[in-house]
Design a protein around this motif. Structure first.
Motif, PDB file in Angstrom:
ATOM      1  N   ARG A  47      62.772 -21.345 -55.900  1.00 18.87           N
ATOM      2  CA  ARG A  47      63.543 -21.866 -54.759  1.00 18.87           C
ATOM      3  C   ARG A  47      64.233 -20.735 -53.997  1.00 18.87           C
ATOM      4  NH1 ARG A  47      64.003 -26.330 -58.239  1.00 18.87           N
ATOM      5  NH2 ARG A  47      65.745 -25.492 -59.436  1.00 18.87           N
ATOM      6  N   LEU A  48      64.830 -19.811 -54.725  1.00 18.37           N
ATOM      7  CA  LEU A  48      65.522 -18.704 -54.082  1.00 18.37           C
ATOM      8  C   LEU A  48      64.548 -17.817 -53.314  1.00 18.37           C
ATOM      9  CD1 LEU A  48      68.089 -17.149 -53.526  1.00 18.37           C
ATOM     10  CD2 LEU A  48      67.813 -16.043 -55.747  1.00 18.37           C
ATOM     11  N   SER A  49      63.386 -17.529 -53.896  1.00 15.72           N
ATOM     12  CA  SER A  49      62.417 -16.666 -53.219  1.00 15.72           C
ATOM     13  C   SER A  49      61.917 -17.291 -51.918  1.00 15.72           C
ATOM     14  CB  SER A  49      61.236 -16.343 -54.131  1.00 15.72           C
ATOM     15  OG  SER A  49      60.420 -17.477 -54.331  1.00 15.72           O
TER      16      SER A  49
ATOM     17  N   LEU B   8      64.560 -16.519 -49.465  1.00 14.78           N
ATOM     18  CA  LEU B   8      64.611 -15.089 -49.158  1.00 14.78           C
ATOM     19  C   LEU B   8      63.442 -14.632 -48.294  1.00 14.78           C
ATOM     20  CD1 LEU B   8      65.810 -13.642 -52.582  1.00 14.78           C
ATOM     21  CD2 LEU B   8      67.166 -14.057 -50.520  1.00 14.78           C
ATOM     22  N   MET B   9      62.306 -15.321 -48.368  1.00 11.75           N
ATOM     23  CA  MET B   9      61.151 -14.964 -47.532  1.00 11.75           C
ATOM     24  C   MET B   9      61.481 -15.071 -46.044  1.00 11.75           C
ATOM     25  SD  MET B   9      57.690 -16.318 -49.403  1.00 11.75           S
ATOM     26  CE  MET B   9      58.179 -18.014 -49.573  1.00 11.75           C
ATOM     27  N   LEU B  10      62.497 -15.845 -45.702  1.00  8.94           N
ATOM     28  CA  LEU B  10      62.882 -16.029 -44.307  1.00  8.94           C
ATOM     29  C   LEU B  10      63.748 -14.892 -43.777  1.00  8.94           C
ATOM     30  CD1 LEU B  10      63.800 -19.816 -44.562  1.00  8.94           C
ATOM     31  CD2 LEU B  10      61.643 -18.826 -43.754  1.00  8.94           C
ATOM     32  N   VAL B  11      64.228 -14.028 -44.657  1.00  4.41           N
ATOM     33  CA  VAL B  11      65.124 -12.938 -44.261  1.00  4.41           C
ATOM     34  C   VAL B  11      64.294 -11.682 -44.011  1.00  4.41           C
ATOM     35  CG1 VAL B  11      67.102 -11.529 -44.952  1.00  4.41           C
ATOM     36  CG2 VAL B  11      66.956 -13.921 -45.685  1.00  4.41           C
TER      37      VAL B  11
ATOM     38  N   SER C  97      56.038 -12.859 -52.924  1.00  3.33           N
ATOM     39  CA  SER C  97      55.791 -12.009 -51.757  1.00  3.33           C
ATOM     40  C   SER C  97      57.053 -11.300 -51.256  1.00  3.33           C
ATOM     41  CB  SER C  97      55.176 -12.842 -50.636  1.00  3.33           C
ATOM     42  OG  SER C  97      56.084 -13.835 -50.213  1.00  3.33           O
ATOM     43  N   VAL C  98      58.184 -11.528 -51.899  1.00  2.00           N
ATOM     44  CA  VAL C  98      59.432 -10.859 -51.502  1.00  2.00           C
ATOM     45  C   VAL C  98      59.486  -9.500 -52.208  1.00  2.00           C
ATOM     46  CG1 VAL C  98      61.953 -10.988 -51.558  1.00  2.00           C
ATOM     47  CG2 VAL C  98      60.627 -13.075 -51.245  1.00  2.00           C
ATOM     48  N   PRO C  99      59.690  -8.413 -51.451  1.00  2.00           N
ATOM     49  CA  PRO C  99      59.831  -7.109 -52.100  1.00  2.00           C
ATOM     50  C   PRO C  99      61.003  -7.160 -53.087  1.00  2.00           C
ATOM     51  CG  PRO C  99      59.684  -6.863 -49.718  1.00  2.00           C
ATOM     52  CD  PRO C  99      59.829  -8.324 -50.000  1.00  2.00           C
ATOM     53  N   HIS C 100      60.791  -6.638 -54.290  1.00  2.00           N
ATOM     54  CA  HIS C 100      61.823  -6.788 -55.310  1.00  2.00           C
ATOM     55  C   HIS C 100      61.818  -5.632 -56.299  1.00  2.00           C
ATOM     56  CE1 HIS C 100      58.157  -8.427 -57.067  1.00  2.00           C
ATOM     57  NE2 HIS C 100      58.628  -7.956 -58.206  1.00  2.00           N
TER      58      HIS C 100
END
Length: 60
Positions: A16-18, A21-24, A50-53
């Motif tokens: 859910r968090l990712s 975060l994909m929208l930022v 797909s979020v850089p982490h």
């Protein structure tokens, strides 16, 4: 709470968090887990995310 159940909830929350975060734009996500060794399900999730982490571990 059994560990496997806790990890299932953890992955659901990370999912859910990712998605949020994909929208930022231009975001780098630091994921810190209070564990001695990496959790396979969390690693698997982050590999598909797909979020850089950066994944870090911190002892309790």
């Amino acid at each position: 709470m059994p560990i496997e159940y806790a990890v299932s909830l953890q992955v659901a929350e990370l999912t859910r968090l990712s998605q949020t975060l994909m929208l930022v734009p231009d975001l780098h996500w630091l994921v810190v887990e209070d564990a001695v060794s990496p959790t396979r399900r969390v690693l698997s999730f982050l590999d598909s995310c797909s979020v850089p982490h950066t994944y870090l571990l911190g002892k309790r």
